[in-house]
Design a protein around this motif. Structure first.
Motif, PDB file in Angstrom:
ATOM      1  N   ASP A   1      13.449  -1.314  31.474  1.00  0.00           N
ATOM      2  CA  ASP A   1      13.578  -2.757  31.122  1.00  0.00           C
ATOM      3  C   ASP A   1      14.875  -3.475  31.896  1.00  0.00           C
ATOM      4  O   ASP A   1      14.754  -4.554  32.448  1.00  0.00           O
ATOM      5  CB  ASP A   1      13.503  -2.943  29.696  1.00  0.00           C
ATOM      6  CG  ASP A   1      12.064  -2.779  29.220  1.00  0.00           C
ATOM      7  OD1 ASP A   1      10.963  -2.991  29.953  1.00  0.00           O
ATOM      8  OD2 ASP A   1      12.029  -2.702  28.128  1.00  0.00           O
TER       9      ASP A   1
ATOM     10  N   ASP B   1      14.863  -6.291  34.695  1.00  0.00           N
ATOM     11  CA  ASP B   1      15.677  -7.391  34.685  1.00  0.00           C
ATOM     12  C   ASP B   1      16.504  -7.814  35.671  1.00  0.00           C
ATOM     13  O   ASP B   1      16.605  -8.851  36.270  1.00  0.00           O
ATOM     14  CB  ASP B   1      16.344  -7.520  33.373  1.00  0.00           C
ATOM     15  CG  ASP B   1      15.629  -7.653  31.957  1.00  0.00           C
ATOM     16  OD1 ASP B   1      14.445  -7.984  32.219  1.00  0.00           O
ATOM     17  OD2 ASP B   1      16.151  -7.262  30.869  1.00  0.00           O
TER      18      ASP B   1
ATOM     19  N   GLN C   1       6.501 -14.586  30.154  1.00  0.00           N
ATOM     20  CA  GLN C   1       7.812 -13.536  30.222  1.00  0.00           C
ATOM     21  C   GLN C   1       8.979 -14.310  29.664  1.00  0.00           C
ATOM     22  O   GLN C   1       9.736 -13.936  28.851  1.00  0.00           O
ATOM     23  CB  GLN C   1       8.308 -13.647  31.770  1.00  0.00           C
ATOM     24  CG  GLN C   1       9.406 -12.786  31.984  1.00  0.00           C
ATOM     25  CD  GLN C   1       9.568 -12.643  33.644  1.00  0.00           C
ATOM     26  OE1 GLN C   1       8.521 -12.924  34.317  1.00  0.00           O
ATOM     27  NE2 GLN C   1      10.567 -11.791  33.924  1.00  0.00           N
TER      28      GLN C   1
ATOM     29  N   ASN D   1      10.787 -13.161  26.077  1.00  0.00           N
ATOM     30  CA  ASN D   1      12.372 -13.158  25.919  1.00  0.00           C
ATOM     31  C   ASN D   1      12.777 -13.802  24.736  1.00  0.00           C
ATOM     32  O   ASN D   1      13.501 -13.355  24.131  1.00  0.00           O
ATOM     33  CB  ASN D   1      12.853 -13.643  27.385  1.00  0.00           C
ATOM     34  CG  ASN D   1      13.354 -12.761  28.331  1.00  0.00           C
ATOM     35  OD1 ASN D   1      13.383 -11.458  28.129  1.00  0.00           O
ATOM     36  ND2 ASN D   1      12.879 -13.284  29.610  1.00  0.00           N
TER      37      ASN D   1
ATOM     38  N   ASN E   1      14.054 -11.914  21.226  1.00  0.00           N
ATOM     39  CA  ASN E   1      15.357 -12.137  20.703  1.00  0.00           C
ATOM     40  C   ASN E   1      15.439 -12.467  19.289  1.00  0.00           C
ATOM     41  O   ASN E   1      16.222 -12.191  18.432  1.00  0.00           O
ATOM     42  CB  ASN E   1      16.187 -13.278  21.614  1.00  0.00           C
ATOM     43  CG  ASN E   1      16.558 -12.657  22.963  1.00  0.00           C
ATOM     44  OD1 ASN E   1      16.622 -11.439  23.131  1.00  0.00           O
ATOM     45  ND2 ASN E   1      17.044 -13.457  23.874  1.00  0.00           N
TER      46      ASN E   1
ATOM     47  N   GLY F   1      20.591  -4.476  24.315  1.00  0.00           N
ATOM     48  CA  GLY F   1      20.166  -5.650  25.137  1.00  0.00           C
ATOM     49  C   GLY F   1      21.243  -5.767  26.256  1.00  0.00           C
ATOM     50  O   GLY F   1      22.314  -5.421  26.439  1.00  0.00           O
TER      51      GLY F   1
ATOM     52  N   GLY G   1      18.076 -11.360  29.721  1.00  0.00           N
ATOM     53  CA  GLY G   1      16.726 -12.187  29.531  1.00  0.00           C
ATOM     54  C   GLY G   1      16.953 -13.668  29.530  1.00  0.00           C
ATOM     55  O   GLY G   1      15.888 -14.325  29.957  1.00  0.00           O
TER      56      GLY G   1
ATOM     57  N   SER H   1      15.129 -16.264  32.024  1.00  0.00           N
ATOM     58  CA  SER H   1      14.464 -17.332  31.258  1.00  0.00           C
ATOM     59  C   SER H   1      14.780 -18.849  31.997  1.00  0.00           C
ATOM     60  O   SER H   1      13.888 -19.449  32.167  1.00  0.00           O
ATOM     61  CB  SER H   1      14.372 -17.299  29.998  1.00  0.00           C
ATOM     62  OG  SER H   1      13.806 -16.061  29.233  1.00  0.00           O
TER      63      SER H   1
END
Length: 867
Positions: free
Chosen positions: A286, A290, A354, A358, A362, A424, A428, A432
């Protein structure tokens, strides 16, 4: 961007208005002096008129005096002398009146004329008296009267002379003023001419200097652009290399972990370790994805599609992925769509999903209790494009205002302690934000510590214009009895059930259920969580109600709280829905359209037995692939080099080839081209070739297709993805084999990058033709420079010309030409350079013809010449 440095720009802003002001002032002075000169000239003309009138008056007076003397000397009034005297008298009065009018604006002259008028009156009165007494006078008396008349006439003549002298003095002064004015006008004209010449010379000088500065500035700008392009290329190469080097071992890690998860002999602890490996590998993957997504977005290389989709389906699918995580925390997870939002939209559902993943991910990750809600509303729009506003609200810890600015910065995180607990990358939200901006919207956050957070974003979509069907009135429009004490969940279920044409009665606790009257049209009972009873107690109470006999009963529970199947059946529950609530699950139960289990879907369609050639140099991946293909029932041949892969294809009976791209000695692209060439020459069956590669940057898949490969499977992948790809191509291969050998021509290489080319065009046909023509001429000049460098064996000039060719071709979207310039820049072998020169010359002409066909360049259309 200005073509001048700041100091030059400031000079231009000051000098131009200053010179303009000077010229305007000079013109005004010239006009003023000319106007004053015209005024003085009019006064001179006025003086001449006064002098003329004085002379006319003097002439008339002298003639009248002569007539009078003749009358006195002869003593006779006959022969018309008296009539002539009367005429001259009238004329004299007219000239006197006109002279009086001319000097009315000059007080001094007016006094002189007044005196003249008095003297004339005296003389006229004497003449009149003498005329009356003429008959009675003797000769001596007449002589005396004549002499007295001469004295009076002399007085008049003396006064006229005074007027002449006075007017001449005025005339001399005015003439001198005119002369001075002429000198000033000539001086201003001469000075203006000098200033004009100076301004012209200054302008020429400044223009020449500005051109020199602009040329230097543009040269620096071009150098900076080339440096930036090199930096972008270096960054892209670095990201691609890192991605490839990480994905290659990750394919072994995840592939091995996936295989171990299929092994039923593992005990619980071993299975937990395998799950940990798999989870950690996916987390690392991931992170890589990203980084790649952010790199693509910032480089403008991420593609956005336009297709019709259902907004409710996208929301439900996105939130379903977090149902288990939310259920473990007992979080209420719901989405609400405002009635004015169309059900069908046109846009990119994958990018919308997507962003939602995100934000919802979260919210679920950082919220320990409470709820996560997604609200969608319409904020108007124009030209059939709607502006939708999405709000993702949670009841988490909240975000301080001073830290909210770091949320959308790559790798920026808030509250390091919480992030370490939840993990994390901090990418993200940055991704976004980039996606939302590409969707024509904005993104932001509203939050205070301790009150949760609301992340919102807007996006533009087209209304698909699909009319909604009327309410289906599930269960005959009967009533659903909902036993649910969580307000958000109850409200969400009620909203959906009402939309399906049913009625809803909500009961929040057992006490309310006991006092609830019978519901005549009760159609179904849905049991959730209430505050004072378990689901078993609720079922027991429902079983005693007369209106609930033979009525379907469904249970809503979190996955970790779901009862065993035998217990569900024993308590009269027909089906179990998972919490958080998913509308499609309940809809399928009410409509009796239960979806086919996923496990069953995965078992459909067994793969045909096949012989697979794997061309892969990584030994770990070789073992993983071997095990995966063995589990899928395939025979396999492994080669670790492209040339060996070509030899294996020529020597053996192969049904499908899995080809890595980055191989020693000969890469997968060249190996594929040689296989396709051999198949074309010999008429052999075209074997499907699937690229299995860790190259996932923009253009990598296209490069595979251009080389002649049929499909693209990025690493790492699991058994399900591999099985799907094999099933797809082995089925096609069997159909082709049954029809006999066939040769399918591979897709031609892409000559033009239409997206990049489109970004360079202005929409003005003439300007675009000039721009494209200039770019082609530039590539031609670089080709000539490379030819010269080749013959002179000048390596520095060769690389410089090739590098500039790359910049021009890549900027204009001449994709194939840019690729060959790039190959030429890196090539060192003399023979290969000669071949590349020939190929570049042909590609320049090919690019030219492609642009002519598209109407982007003037010339004879080759497509029309074939007719």
């Amino acid at each position: 961007m200005s073509a001048l440095p700041p100091t030059e720009a400031v000079y231009s802003r000051i000098s131009v208005p200053l010179i303009t002001a000077i010229i305007v002032a000079l013109c005004w002075l010239l006009y003023w002096q000319t106007d004053e000169l015209r005024g003085r000239q009019r006064w001179i003309e006025h003086s001449y008129e006064v002098k003329l009138e004085v002379e006319e008056l003097d002439r008339s007076f002298r003639e009248l005096e002569g007539v009078q003397r003749a009358i006195w000397l002869t003593g006779k009034t006959g022969n018309g002398l008296q009539d002539r005297a009367s005429q001259l008298h009238v004329k004299l009065e007219e000239h006197e009146l006109k002279l009086r009018q001319l000097v009315a604006d000059n007080a001094a002259q007016g006094l002189l004329v007044e005196e003249l008028s008095r003297l004339l009156d005296i003389r006229m009165s004497i003449m009149s008296r003498n005329a009356d007494e003429l008959a009675g006078l003797d000769e001596q008396d007449r002589t005396d009267r004549i002499m007295s008349g001469v004295l009076a006439a002399n007085a008049v003549e003396g006064q006229l002379e005074k007027i002449r002298v006075s007017e001449q003095r005025l005339l001399d002064e005015r003439a001198k003023g005119v002369a001075d004015g002429n000198k000033r006008v000539l001086t201003l004209a001469f000075g203006g001419s000098l200033l004009a010449v100076f301004v012209m010379l200054l302008t020429v000088y400044r223009d020449r200097k500005n051109r020199q500065v602009r040329d230097r500035y543009l040269a620096r700008l071009a150098e900076a652009r080339d440096t930036a392009l090199d930096a972008v290329q270096a960054t892209s190469t670095f990201v691609a290399t890192v991605s490839h080097e990480i994905r290659t071992p990750m394919n072994g890690v995840l592939g091995a972990a996936d295989l171990l998860r299929q092994d039923t002999r593992l005990d619980r602890r071993q299975r937990e370790l395998v799950e940990t490996i798999h989870y950690s590998g996916e987390a690392l993957l991931d992170l890589v994805n990203d980084i790649l997504d952010l790199s693509k977005l910032q480089a403008g290389k991420m593609d956005f599609a336009t297709e019709e989709f259902s907004l409710s389906h996208v929301l439900e699918e996105s939130m379903a992925l977090f149902a288990d995580a939310a259920g473990r925390k007992q979080l209420e997870l719901a989405h609400r769509i405002a009635p004015e939002v169309p059900h069908k939209l046109k846009g990119d559902p994958m990018r919308l999903r997507q962003v939602l993943l995100n934000l919802v991910g979260n919210a679920v990750k950082f919220t320990e209790r409470g709820s996560v809600v997604v609200d969608v509303s319409c904020r108007g729009g124009d030209d059939n494009r709607l502006v939708l506003r999405f709000r993702v609200s949670d009841t988490g810890p909240g975000i301080p205002a001073e830290e909210q600015g770091r949320l959308f910065v790559p790798f920026g995180q808030v509250n390091a302690a919480i992030n370490r607990r939840h993990s994390g990358t901090g990418l993200g939200l940055a991704i976004s934000m980039e996606i939302v901006q590409r969707l024509g919207g904005t993104i932001g956050v509203e939050s205070k510590p301790g009150t949760g957070a609301t992340f919102w974003f807007t996006a533009r979509f087209e209304d698909a214009g699909v009319m909604e069907k009327g309410a289906e009135r599930l269960c005959g429009g009967g009533t659903l009895l909902l036993l649910e004490g969580r307000d958000l969940t109850a409200g969400t279920i009620e909203q959906h059930v009402l939309g399906w044409g049913m009625k809803v009665r909500i009961v929040a606790d057992l006490k309310s259920l006991e006092t609830l009257p019978e519901i005549p049209d009760l159609a179904v009972v849905l049991i959730g969580r209430v505050t004072d009873a378990s689901w078993r107690e609720l079922m027991a109470r429902i079983s005693t109600r007369r209106d609930a006999r033979d009525i379907p009963r469904f249970l809503l529970s979190a996955p970790h709280e779901a009862p065993e199947e035998h217990e569900i059946a024993a308590n009269g529950v027909q089906a179990c829905l998972r919490f958080p609530f998913r509308p499609s699950d309940l809809y399928n139960l009410l409509a009796d359209e239960r979806p086919e289990p996923a496990a069953h879907k995965q078992q459909e369609g067994a793969l045909p037995h096949a012989r697979i050639l794997l061309v892969e140099d990584n030994q770990i991946n070789q073992r993983v692939f071997s095990r995966q293909l063995e589990m899928l029932g395939m025979d396999m041949i492994v080669r670790d080099d492209g040339q060996k892969g070509v030899d294996a294809r020529i020597a053996g009976d192969i049904d499908l080839i899995l080809m890595d791209c980055q191989l020693p000695t000969m890469d997968g692209f060249e190996a594929t081209r040689r296989i396709r060439s051999w198949e074309a020459k010999t008429g052999a069956l075209r074997v499907p070739i699937i690229a299995v590669t860790a190259h996932v940057m923009s253009g990598d898949a296209e490069a595979c297709f251009q080389a002649g490969m049929d499909d693209y499977l990025p690493k790492p992948f699991d058994l399900v993805k591999l099985r799907r790809k094999l099933g797809q191509w082995l089925q096609r291969a069997n159909e082709t084999a049954s029809e006999g050998p066939a040769w399918v021509k591979p897709a031609p290489p892409r000559t033009l990058d239409s997206q990049q080319l489109g970004e360079c065009l202005t929409g003005n046909e003439e300007l675009d033709h000039d721009l494209i023509g200039a770019a082609l001429e530039e590539t031609g000049r670089r080709h000539d420079e490379m030819t010269k460098a080749f013959h002179e064996a000048n390596d520095r000039l060769w690389k410089a010309a090739a590098h500039q060719g790359v910049g021009t071709a890549a900027t204009m979207g001449f994709a194939e030409l840019a690729e060959h310039f790039r190959k030429a820049e890196m090539e060192k072998d003399g023979n290969q350079r000669e071949l590349l020169l020939e190929r570049l010359g042909a590609l320049i002409e090919k690019t030219r013809q492609s642009l002519i066909v598209l109407g982007l360049l003037e010339g004879e259309n080759p497509a029309l010449l074939d007719r």
